[in-house]
Structures are given as structure tokens and as C-alpha cells.
Design a protein around this motif. Structure first.
Motif, short mmCIF file in Angstrom:
data_model
loop_
_atom_site.label_atom_id
_atom_site.label_comp_id
_atom_site.label_asym_id
_atom_site.label_seq_id
_atom_site.Cartn_x
_atom_site.Cartn_y
_atom_site.Cartn_z
N ARG A 73 0.91 -1.41 -0.02
CA ARG A 73 0.04 -0.03 -0.13
C ARG A 73 0.84 1.31 -0.01
O ARG A 73 0.58 2.18 -0.71
CB ARG A 73 -0.78 -0.22 1.22
N ASN A 74 1.79 1.35 0.90
CA ASN A 74 2.79 2.28 0.97
C ASN A 74 3.45 2.76 -0.30
O ASN A 74 3.55 3.67 -0.74
CB ASN A 74 3.68 2.14 2.22
N MET A 75 3.80 1.55 -0.95
CA MET A 75 4.57 1.61 -2.20
C MET A 75 3.76 2.15 -3.31
O MET A 75 4.29 3.15 -4.10
CB MET A 75 5.25 0.33 -2.54
N ASP A 122 1.28 4.19 -2.83
CA ASP A 122 0.88 5.51 -2.51
C ASP A 122 1.96 6.42 -2.72
O ASP A 122 1.86 7.40 -3.57
CB ASP A 122 0.82 5.56 -0.92
N GLU A 123 3.26 5.94 -2.83
CA GLU A 123 4.21 6.63 -3.22
C GLU A 123 4.40 6.77 -4.74
O GLU A 123 4.75 7.93 -5.24
CB GLU A 123 5.69 5.85 -2.73
N LEU A 124 4.15 5.65 -5.71
CA LEU A 124 3.91 6.01 -6.64
C LEU A 124 2.93 6.92 -7.43
O LEU A 124 3.10 7.76 -8.38
CB LEU A 124 3.77 4.51 -7.56
N ARG A 125 1.74 6.88 -6.66
CA ARG A 125 0.76 7.61 -6.97
C ARG A 125 1.15 9.20 -6.74
O ARG A 125 0.80 10.19 -7.57
CB ARG A 125 -0.42 7.43 -6.28
N GLY A 126 1.91 9.24 -5.78
CA GLY A 126 2.50 10.77 -5.17
C GLY A 126 3.40 11.26 -6.38
O GLY A 126 3.53 12.40 -6.68
N CYS A 127 4.05 10.30 -7.14
CA CYS A 127 5.01 10.66 -8.25
C CYS A 127 4.20 10.85 -9.62
O CYS A 127 4.96 11.35 -10.70
CB CYS A 127 5.95 9.65 -8.50
N THR A 178 -1.51 4.13 -10.91
CA THR A 178 -1.48 2.51 -10.36
C THR A 178 -2.74 1.86 -10.47
O THR A 178 -2.75 0.62 -10.15
CB THR A 178 -1.07 2.66 -8.72
#
Length: 148
Positions: free
Chosen positions: A110-112, A114-119, A123
Motif C-alpha cells: 500500500r505504501n509503495m 501510495d508513493e508511486l501515485r504521489g510521483c 497505479t
């Protein structure tokens, strides 16, 4: 006495209906927590709790009131992790029972994402709930309730 808590704002109606029937059949207290009033069937076993709107307000209230052994129905992985940390149980609407053995992996994924979406990377999201998911949820809920 074990209680079922539902993170109800995002819980699909069909899953709520399964929970309503299970609460009546097993005579287990079911509380739906949401930031708006919800319709529920009249029952001594089913109630709702309305909380203020806001990020994680319902989640925080569930964690605050959760007792060891209670079940939380949620698709929110951080809420599931908090429930497990408080010696509760967590089940998602697709029928996956979160455990001490699998929750850390789910949090990491989930955190990974979330980070990808933040970039700015798309996803995707979860697929629509289907009949197989509903059946898996009902089966896992029945199995869980049979143990208590």
C-alpha cells in the motif's frame, strides 16, 4: 462479547447486507461507523455511529472503541493494521482476513503504491466487487463467526 465494527463510508451495500443478516443470525453486535447517517434494518444487534467528516475520523473512532477479539470490516489497510495491533481482527470486503502474518506485507505494498501515485504514476484502483468477492466475504465471515 465480540463486536463487529464496520468502516461504513466506503463499505459496499451488498457487504453491509451480508453483515446485517449475520448479526441477526449470530446475535452479534454490529456497529457501522460513518460520517453521515446510514439506513439499517431495525434490530437490537445493529447500530450506527456518526462521526465528524474528516480524514481518518471514522477509523480513529473504531480503533479507540475496539476491544480485543472484535472484528473490523474495512478495505483500509492502516485501519486493519491498527485493529490487529490492538488484538482485534480485520476482514476486507473481498473476503481477505488480515492477520499478524500478512498485514505488514499489505502495508508495504500500500505504501509503495501510495508513493508511486504521489510521483504521478497511475497505479489503477481495485476492480469492482463481483459475485465471487461477495461469496468469499460471506464465507470468511461465516468461518470467523463459527469460531466465536
Amino acid at each position: 462479547m465480540m463486536r463487529i465494527w464496520v468502516d461504513a463510508d466506503a463499505c459496499p451495500r451488498v457487504i453491509k447486507e451480508i453483515l446485517f443478516r449475520a448479526a441477526e443470525r449470530k446475535q452479534v453486535q454490529l456497529t457501522l461507523v460513518a460520517n453521515q447517517p446510514l439506513r439499517t434494518p431495525p434490530s437490537p444487534y445493529i447500530d450506527t455511529m456518526v462521526v465528524a467528516a474528516g480524514f481518518d475520523v471514522a477509523d480513529d473512532r473504531i480503533v479507540e472503541l475496539l476491544s480485543p477479539g472484535d472484528l473490523v470490516v474495512t478495505a483500509d489497510i492502516p485501519l486493519a493494521a491498527a485493529a490487529i495491533a490492538r488484538k482485534g481482527h480485520a476482514l476486507n470486503p473481498r473476503g481477505e482476513l488480515y492477520t499478524r502474518d500478512n498485514i505488514q506485507e499489505r502495508l508495504a505494498v500500500r505504501n509503495m503504491l501510495d508513493e508511486l501515485r504521489g510521483c504521478g504514476i497511475d497505479t489503477g484502483g481495485p476492480s469492482a466487487l463481483n459475485a465471487s468477492d461477495r461469496q468469499a466475504f460471506a464465507n470468511q465471515l461465516d468461518k470467523f463467526l463459527a469460531r466465536i
